[in-house]
Write a protein that holds these residues in place. Sequence first.
Motif, PDB file in Angstrom:
ATOM      1  N   ARG A 156       0.832  -1.218   0.000  1.00 16.97           N
ATOM      2  CA  ARG A 156       0.000   0.000   0.000  1.00 16.97           C
ATOM      3  C   ARG A 156       0.859   1.257   0.000  1.00 16.97           C
ATOM      4  N   ARG A 272      -9.245  -4.110  -9.003  1.00 17.97           N
ATOM      5  CA  ARG A 272      -8.278  -4.003  -7.920  1.00 17.97           C
ATOM      6  C   ARG A 272      -7.372  -5.244  -7.923  1.00 17.97           C
ATOM      7  N   ASP A 273      -6.105  -5.049  -7.656  1.00 22.05           N
ATOM      8  CA  ASP A 273      -5.176  -6.162  -7.490  1.00 22.05           C
ATOM      9  C   ASP A 273      -5.124  -6.476  -5.993  1.00 22.05           C
TER      10      ASP A 273
END
Length: 318
Positions: A156, A272-273
């Motif tokens: 992130r 989204r991954d």
Amino acid sequence: MKLLNLTLACLGAVLLAAGPAEARTERATVALTFDDLPALTIVKDQAYVNDLNAMLLRGLKRHKIPATGFVNESKLDDLDRPQQIGVLEQWLDASMDLGNHTFSHESPNTLGAADYIADIARGEPVTRGLLAQRHRRLGWFRHPYLETGTPEAVKREIDAWLRGHGYRIAPVTIDADDWEFAEPYDDAVVRHDEEGRKRIRGVYLDYTAKTILWYRAAARALFGRDIAYVMLLHATRLNADSIDDLAAILKRANMRPITLRQAMKDPAYRIRDPYAGKDGIEWLERWSMALHKELPWDSFSEVPKEIEIAYDRIDPDR
Ligand SMILES: [Zn+2]
């Protein structure tokens, strides 16, 4: 009614049986990306690097294939720095795009977020400058080894930094492990082993053609359609010598080459991954987790054993 059911059952069987063949003929698009610029090679020779890039770029132009090259700026000092930079300029002069592949090609799993981010920032000044001279902007990032960071907090942090610095991650949705064939091929070139070169190239092209069809089947398993694919390749002598054959494989597969920017317009790339594990996996596998769908692993072919053995003989620290 019975007859109709029978007809539908037959039609179903025909459609199922037509899987790979159908994938071969249906139209699709693909963006080619070449990692590890100026070159991925075991040959520490500037002329070798210059020649393979010149051949590769000539081939790409000949077949009207746009491509994006991903640069490791640490490599600029491996050989003659001005000539290494010259290679990058040739890519831009040939109307190709360039992106950042970190400075030193390290993994976020070993560096951690802060050092990895520093390595990305260190990997951009020359490439950014060359693009700016041509009134263009550095905007693509490709993770070495496709390793995106683990645990999730590290990933992130890296993702947020990339977004904040105007980068878009370049995913990979076709990966035929060309790097593994490239070192044995370099070795054959150096040893003037013409027979060996021919054999490795043949095995490489067969494997690539087969693997492209697998990725197309995998995309269909997830989306029920072809996506605009992004194919991972490397700046190697193997690809320079194979570019006509690679173009022919794409043509046979009815796949039209497009730019990375065009490919990324496919809505698939908005998914989204969710993956924050340590393995460097491509994006269809990541999306299969997000979409809770299986990929057709039963039909996946591994890199041929003889290539694995040849690679390990040359480069034992895989
Ligand atoms: Zn790489």
